[in-house]
Design an enzyme around this catalytic site. Structure first.
Site, short mmCIF file in Angstrom:
data_model
loop_
_atom_site.label_atom_id
_atom_site.label_comp_id
_atom_site.label_asym_id
_atom_site.label_seq_id
_atom_site.Cartn_x
_atom_site.Cartn_y
_atom_site.Cartn_z
CE LYS A 44 -9.88 -0.85 -2.16
NZ LYS A 44 -9.47 -1.95 -3.01
CE LYS A 92 -8.57 -3.66 4.73
NZ LYS A 92 -9.26 -4.06 3.51
CE LYS A 98 -2.23 -6.20 -1.71
NZ LYS A 98 -3.03 -6.84 -2.73
#
Ligand code: TYM
Length: 332
Positions: free
Chosen positions: A113, A195, A198
């Site tokens: 992230k 993966k 969102k």
């Protein structure tokens, strides 16, 4: 020892098939087996990424609506909002004093992230797993049903709990991860090695719980596959990430073993399999979407469910925070 289940989802964008098959389906199963279940909307985690203050409250209600529409029954499970229970943040600070920097630096989610800009990442993003440990430990949860991507965070939780117990006396049970959903790692529809997420820029990479039949059909049709026919055995899935992902999704939606799905489609082409997958996804998701829309039409009712859950959660968490404070020797 009685089982107490705790888990959460962030109100960032829509829930997708990964959230549903990796976690939510398992939450419902545990609820229906009679376990004591606490399921929260993790809004304090959601603000570790850029968020829109105008959208946060609505997204929080939407996640609660998605829980209920999928099968979480507010009369059986407690659903609540993380930020409405001060004990999470309070225990987090106490735990932050024992969570080790070196371990936090190894968290792959933080690395993913924060990307190349780790120096500019917020402290909240870095401390995300400590808040998660507090979420779990503040209820002395014994089992935590999550997707595979949360495994490392649960290891940290156990580690922090064990250190606390060692330093200040036996306080927290070490929570067991339950990574046993029908599809603990659903991959992107565009790239079978990534993966489903969102935050992926391409909406074609995921199926959202709010997608209509048309959108689902288009996304499945465009999903990356490979030039071969569908395999005749599980062993033949080796090295075929996209085929494995689509067959896993089908099996999880159909509540059947992957072997059964493989037998059903062995030797067929993707052009025959994909419409069947799209039809199944629509059949399973359409009732959830419909129920979510109905629930969202009455936000006061959702708030009432959440208020009830919040109150229960506050009661439980206050006891643990008081115990942790006492063990750490605070005044009063
Ligand atoms: P979130 O909102 O990112 O994900 C919610 C749940 O969905 C699972 N999941 C997946 N499972 C399979 N395949 C995927 N592609 C996929 N993507 C997501 C996640 O593993 C998760 O179970 N940090 C948590 C929220 C949280 C939490 C907690 C969970 C906050 N505090 C305490 C458990 C206990 C998270 O990632 O949420």
């Amino acid at each position: 020892m009685t089982k107490r289940i705790l888990s959460g989802m962030q109100p960032t964008n829509n829930l997708h098939l990964g959230n549903y098959l990796g976690a939510l389906k398992n939450w419902i199963k545990l609820q229906n087996e009679g376990a004591e279940c606490l399921y929260m909307v993790a809004d304090l985690h959601a603000i570790t990424a850029n968020h829109d203050p105008k959208a946060l409250a609505k997204s929080t209600r939407e996640i609660a609506a998605a829980f209920i529409a999928s099968g979480i029954d507010p009369a059986k499970s407690k659903i609540f909002v993380q930020s409405a229970v001060p004990g999470h943040s309070e225990l987090m600070w106490l735990l932050a004093t024992i969570a080790q920097l070196g371990k936090l630096e190894r968290m792959t989610q933080f690395k993913d992230k924060a990307g190349k800009n780790a120096e500019r990442a917020g402290l909240g993003l870095f401390a995300y797993p400590v808040l998660m440990a507090a979420d779990i430990l503040v209820y002395k949860a014994t089992h935590v049903p999550v997707g595979e991507d949360q495994k490392q965070h649960l290891e940290l939780t156990r580690d922090v709990a064990a250190t606390f117990n060692k330093n200040f006396g036996e306080t927290f049970p070490l929570p067991e991860p339950f990574i046993t959903g029908p599809a603990p790692r659903v991959m992107s529809l565009r790239d079978g090695t990534k993966k489903m997420s969102k935050s992926d820029e391409s909406d074609y990479s995921r199926i959202n719980l709010t997608d209509d039949a048309d959108a689902i059909a288009k996304k499945v049709k465009k999903a990356t596959s490979d030039p071969h026919d569908l395999p005749g055995s599980k062993a033949e899935l080796e090295g075929r990430a996209e085929a494995a992902n689509l067959l896993t999704i089908y099996s999880a939606l159909a509540d059947q073993d992957i072997e059964k799905t493989i037998n059903e489609f062995a030797g067929k082409q993707f052009s025959a399999f994909k419409p069947a997958l799209a039809d199944l996804a629509v059949a399973k998701l359409a009732p959830i979407t419909k129920r979510m829309t109905e629930l969202m039409a009455d936000p006061a009712q959702i708030d009432a469910y959440l208020e009830r859950g919040n109150e229960h959660a506050r009661g439980l968490s206050e006891k643990t925070v008081a115990e942790a404070r006492e063990k750490m020797g605070f005044w009063k």
